[in-house]
Design an enzyme around this catalytic site. Structure first.
Site, PDB file in Angstrom:
ATOM      1  N   GLU A 182      -5.221  -4.639  10.748  1.00 10.75           N
ATOM      2  CA  GLU A 182      -4.231  -3.581  10.915  1.00 10.75           C
ATOM      3  C   GLU A 182      -4.518  -2.816  12.208  1.00 10.75           C
ATOM      4  O   GLU A 182      -5.316  -1.863  12.193  1.00 10.75           O
ATOM      5  CB  GLU A 182      -4.279  -2.616   9.725  1.00 10.75           C
ATOM      6  CG  GLU A 182      -3.939  -3.255   8.398  1.00 10.75           C
ATOM      7  CD  GLU A 182      -3.360  -2.258   7.403  1.00 10.75           C
ATOM      8  OE1 GLU A 182      -2.439  -2.639   6.681  1.00 10.75           O
ATOM      9  OE2 GLU A 182      -3.817  -1.098   7.369  1.00 10.75           O
TER      10      GLU A 182
ATOM     11  N   SER B  25       3.525  -2.092  10.336  1.00  9.67           N
ATOM     12  CA  SER B  25       4.987  -2.096  10.408  1.00  9.67           C
ATOM     13  C   SER B  25       5.604  -3.450  10.071  1.00  9.67           C
ATOM     14  O   SER B  25       6.552  -3.872  10.738  1.00  9.67           O
ATOM     15  CB  SER B  25       5.458  -1.657  11.799  1.00  9.67           C
ATOM     16  OG  SER B  25       4.992  -0.373  12.082  1.00  9.67           O
TER      17      SER B  25
ATOM     18  N   GLU C  81      -6.704   4.836   8.082  1.00 12.10           N
ATOM     19  CA  GLU C  81      -6.445   6.251   7.802  1.00 12.10           C
ATOM     20  C   GLU C  81      -7.682   6.921   7.202  1.00 12.10           C
ATOM     21  O   GLU C  81      -7.941   8.099   7.439  1.00 12.10           O
ATOM     22  CB  GLU C  81      -5.216   6.371   6.883  1.00 12.10           C
ATOM     23  CG  GLU C  81      -3.939   6.102   7.666  1.00 12.10           C
ATOM     24  CD  GLU C  81      -2.824   5.449   6.876  1.00 12.10           C
ATOM     25  OE1 GLU C  81      -2.851   5.441   5.641  1.00 12.10           O
ATOM     26  OE2 GLU C  81      -1.904   4.903   7.539  1.00 12.10           O
TER      27      GLU C  81
ATOM     28  N   ASN D 285       0.874  -1.172   0.000  1.00  9.96           N
ATOM     29  CA  ASN D 285       0.000   0.000   0.000  1.00  9.96           C
ATOM     30  C   ASN D 285       0.914   1.226   0.000  1.00  9.96           C
ATOM     31  O   ASN D 285       1.497   1.556   1.026  1.00  9.96           O
ATOM     32  CB  ASN D 285      -0.906  -0.026   1.246  1.00  9.96           C
ATOM     33  CG  ASN D 285      -1.728   1.240   1.396  1.00  9.96           C
ATOM     34  OD1 ASN D 285      -1.763   2.079   0.489  1.00  9.96           O
ATOM     35  ND2 ASN D 285      -2.398   1.389   2.536  1.00  9.96           N
ATOM     36  N   TRP D 286       1.017   1.853  -1.171  1.00 11.74           N
ATOM     37  CA  TRP D 286       1.965   2.968  -1.292  1.00 11.74           C
ATOM     38  C   TRP D 286       1.427   4.243  -0.637  1.00 11.74           C
ATOM     39  O   TRP D 286       2.117   5.248  -0.575  1.00 11.74           O
ATOM     40  CB  TRP D 286       2.285   3.224  -2.768  1.00 11.74           C
ATOM     41  CG  TRP D 286       3.022   2.090  -3.439  1.00 11.74           C
ATOM     42  CD1 TRP D 286       3.386   0.883  -2.872  1.00 11.74           C
ATOM     43  CD2 TRP D 286       3.505   2.037  -4.791  1.00 11.74           C
ATOM     44  NE1 TRP D 286       4.049   0.098  -3.787  1.00 11.74           N
ATOM     45  CE2 TRP D 286       4.137   0.784  -4.978  1.00 11.74           C
ATOM     46  CE3 TRP D 286       3.453   2.925  -5.869  1.00 11.74           C
ATOM     47  CZ2 TRP D 286       4.715   0.410  -6.194  1.00 11.74           C
ATOM     48  CZ3 TRP D 286       4.031   2.552  -7.079  1.00 11.74           C
ATOM     49  CH2 TRP D 286       4.657   1.300  -7.239  1.00 11.74           C
ATOM     50  N   LYS D 287       0.186   4.219  -0.203  1.00  5.76           N
ATOM     51  CA  LYS D 287      -0.459   5.393   0.422  1.00  5.76           C
ATOM     52  C   LYS D 287      -0.233   6.631  -0.461  1.00  5.76           C
ATOM     53  O   LYS D 287      -0.221   6.502  -1.685  1.00  5.76           O
ATOM     54  CB  LYS D 287       0.054   5.569   1.854  1.00  5.76           C
ATOM     55  CG  LYS D 287      -0.150   4.300   2.690  1.00  5.76           C
ATOM     56  CD  LYS D 287       0.058   4.506   4.155  1.00  5.76           C
ATOM     57  CE  LYS D 287      -0.162   3.182   4.897  1.00  5.76           C
ATOM     58  NZ  LYS D 287      -0.019   3.281   6.335  1.00  5.76           N
TER      59      LYS D 287
ATOM     60  N   GLY E  94       2.865  -0.960   4.347  1.00  2.51           N
ATOM     61  CA  GLY E  94       2.949   0.457   4.009  1.00  2.51           C
ATOM     62  C   GLY E  94       4.392   0.841   3.725  1.00  2.51           C
ATOM     63  O   GLY E  94       4.919   0.585   2.638  1.00  2.51           O
ATOM     64  N   GLY E  95       5.050   1.419   4.721  1.00  4.21           N
ATOM     65  CA  GLY E  95       6.396   1.982   4.570  1.00  4.21           C
ATOM     66  C   GLY E  95       7.389   1.102   3.815  1.00  4.21           C
ATOM     67  O   GLY E  95       8.047   1.564   2.869  1.00  4.21           O
TER      68      GLY E  95
ATOM     69  N   GLY F 119       2.807   2.439  10.859  1.00  7.10           N
ATOM     70  CA  GLY F 119       3.689   3.585  10.603  1.00  7.10           C
ATOM     71  C   GLY F 119       4.924   3.619  11.481  1.00  7.10           C
ATOM     72  O   GLY F 119       5.104   2.807  12.396  1.00  7.10           O
TER      73      GLY F 119
ATOM     74  N   HIS G 119      -9.538   1.326   5.176  1.00  4.20           N
ATOM     75  CA  HIS G 119      -8.237   1.540   5.843  1.00  4.20           C
ATOM     76  C   HIS G 119      -8.427   2.486   7.027  1.00  4.20           C
ATOM     77  O   HIS G 119      -9.218   3.433   6.953  1.00  4.20           O
ATOM     78  CB  HIS G 119      -7.219   2.109   4.853  1.00  4.20           C
ATOM     79  CG  HIS G 119      -5.823   2.022   5.389  1.00  4.20           C
ATOM     80  ND1 HIS G 119      -5.340   2.905   6.319  1.00  4.20           N
ATOM     81  CD2 HIS G 119      -4.833   1.125   5.156  1.00  4.20           C
ATOM     82  CE1 HIS G 119      -4.093   2.558   6.625  1.00  4.20           C
ATOM     83  NE2 HIS G 119      -3.769   1.488   5.933  1.00  4.20           N
TER      84      HIS G 119
HETATM   85  P1  13P Z   1       3.094   0.419   7.724  1.00  6.18           P
HETATM   86  O1  13P Z   1       3.604  -0.863   7.107  1.00  6.18           O
HETATM   87  O2  13P Z   1       3.825   1.623   7.243  1.00  6.18           O
HETATM   88  O3  13P Z   1       2.984   0.317   9.201  1.00  6.18           O
HETATM   89  O4  13P Z   1       1.583   0.611   7.187  1.00  6.18           O
HETATM   90  C1  13P Z   1       0.685  -0.416   7.341  1.00  6.18           C
HETATM   91  C2  13P Z   1      -0.522  -0.055   6.576  1.00  6.18           C
HETATM   92  O5  13P Z   1      -1.264   0.837   6.978  1.00  6.18           O
HETATM   93  C3  13P Z   1      -0.770  -0.782   5.317  1.00  6.18           C
HETATM   94  O6  13P Z   1      -2.039  -0.535   4.829  1.00  6.18           O
END
Ligand code: 13P
Length: 274
Positions: free
Chosen positions: A179, A226, A109, A18-20, A247-248, A185, A107
């Site tokens: 999640e 994470s 967020e 997930n590149w956000k 994510g990251g 994050g 999600h």
């Molecule tokens: P991180 O891997 O950066 O913690 O993000 C997880 C996430 O929200 C994937 O959708």
């Protein structure tokens, strides 16, 4: 039977980036090429399913690069209408047109920063499935909810309300991503494999109550929060974990590919294939 009381079933591992709201066009190009090339030469790649979800503006670009590779394209959101006067929104039809196979919905967020309700998320889930997109439905409790012993209630609510009127026949096209908000994050606290396993077990139990034991055993439940090359093996081998939503670390091809490799090793050990 595993310790959660479910008969062990061979589910597949599904690894998604997930590149956000990250990357420029140039960075997205480079990242997609590096992932597609890395996957191309990876042994055992047929044991896992892999997808990346770039931001909307780069879906076409990344989709072109991924053509012919074993990496699928997904989107991070949609608006639950086919078309119409919805300024700034993106429809499931457009996503299908661009080659998206998957869409991430619910999600945290979007739930917490954009105020999306379970009812709205449910609308999106149903519309996405009808339009032919497979859904990755995210669920997870906040730190305060966990401290107040509300984890089970929150996961139950998000699952039950998120899947209203989603019939059992389409469940093979629904992935759940657990999640925990507190683990997401750079500032998140890493969950322990035991915490992950326990939450996955709660989700599978709720699923069993909603759709029956067989569907609960079959549903793919990813872990997200994470996930990095350093903890991928321990997270992916936790009971009931079927891959990861990342994510990251998914913004770095080498890290993302290392997590995919951990997924392949786990799949090989358990005799899973995509
Ligand atoms: P991180 O891997 O950066 O913690 O993000 C997880 C996430 O929200 C994937 O959708």
């Amino acid at each position: 039977m595993n310790p959660q009381g479910f008969v062990d079933t061979v589910r597949h591992n599904f690894i998604v980036g997930n590149w956000k709201m990250h990357t420029t066009a140039a960075e997205a190009t480079q990242l997609a090429k590096a992932i597609a090339n890395g996957m191309g030469v990876m042994s055992g790649k047929d044991r896992v399913s892999v997808a990346v979800c770039p931001p909307f503006p780069y879906l076409a670009l990344v989709g072109e690069i991924l053509k012919g590779s074993c990496v699928a394209l997904g989107a991070q959101n949609l608006y639950p209408e086919k078309e119409g006067a919805f300024t700034g929104e993106v429809s499931p039809t457009m996503l299908r047109d661009l080659g998206c196979i998957y869409v991430i919905l619910g999600h945290s967020e979007r739930r917490h920063k954009l105020g999306e309700s379970d009812a709205f998320i449910n609308q999106k889930v149903r519309v996405a499935l009808t339009a032919g997109l497979d859904v990755i439905l995210c669920v997870g409790e906040t730190s305060d909810q966990r401290k107040a012993n509300q984890t089970e209630a929150v996961l139950d609510r998000q699952l039950v309300q998120g899947l209203v009127d989603v019939p059992a026949e389409v469940l093979t096209r629904v992935t759940i991503a657990y999640e925990p908000v507190w683990a997401i994050g750079a500032s998140g606290h890493e969950a322990t494999p035991q915490q992950v396993q326990d939450a996955h077990s709660l989700i599978r139990r709720r699923f069993a109550r909603m759709y029956g034991e067989k569907s609960a055993q079959a549903v793919v439940i990813q872990y997200g929060g994470s996930v990095k090359p350093e903890n991928a093996a321990s997270m992916l081998t936790a009971n009931g974990v079927d891959g990861a939503l990342i994510g990251g670390a998914s913004l770095h091809a080498d890290q993302f590919l290392a997590i995919v490799r951990a997924g392949i090793v786990e799949a090989q050990t358990k005799g899973k294939s995509a």
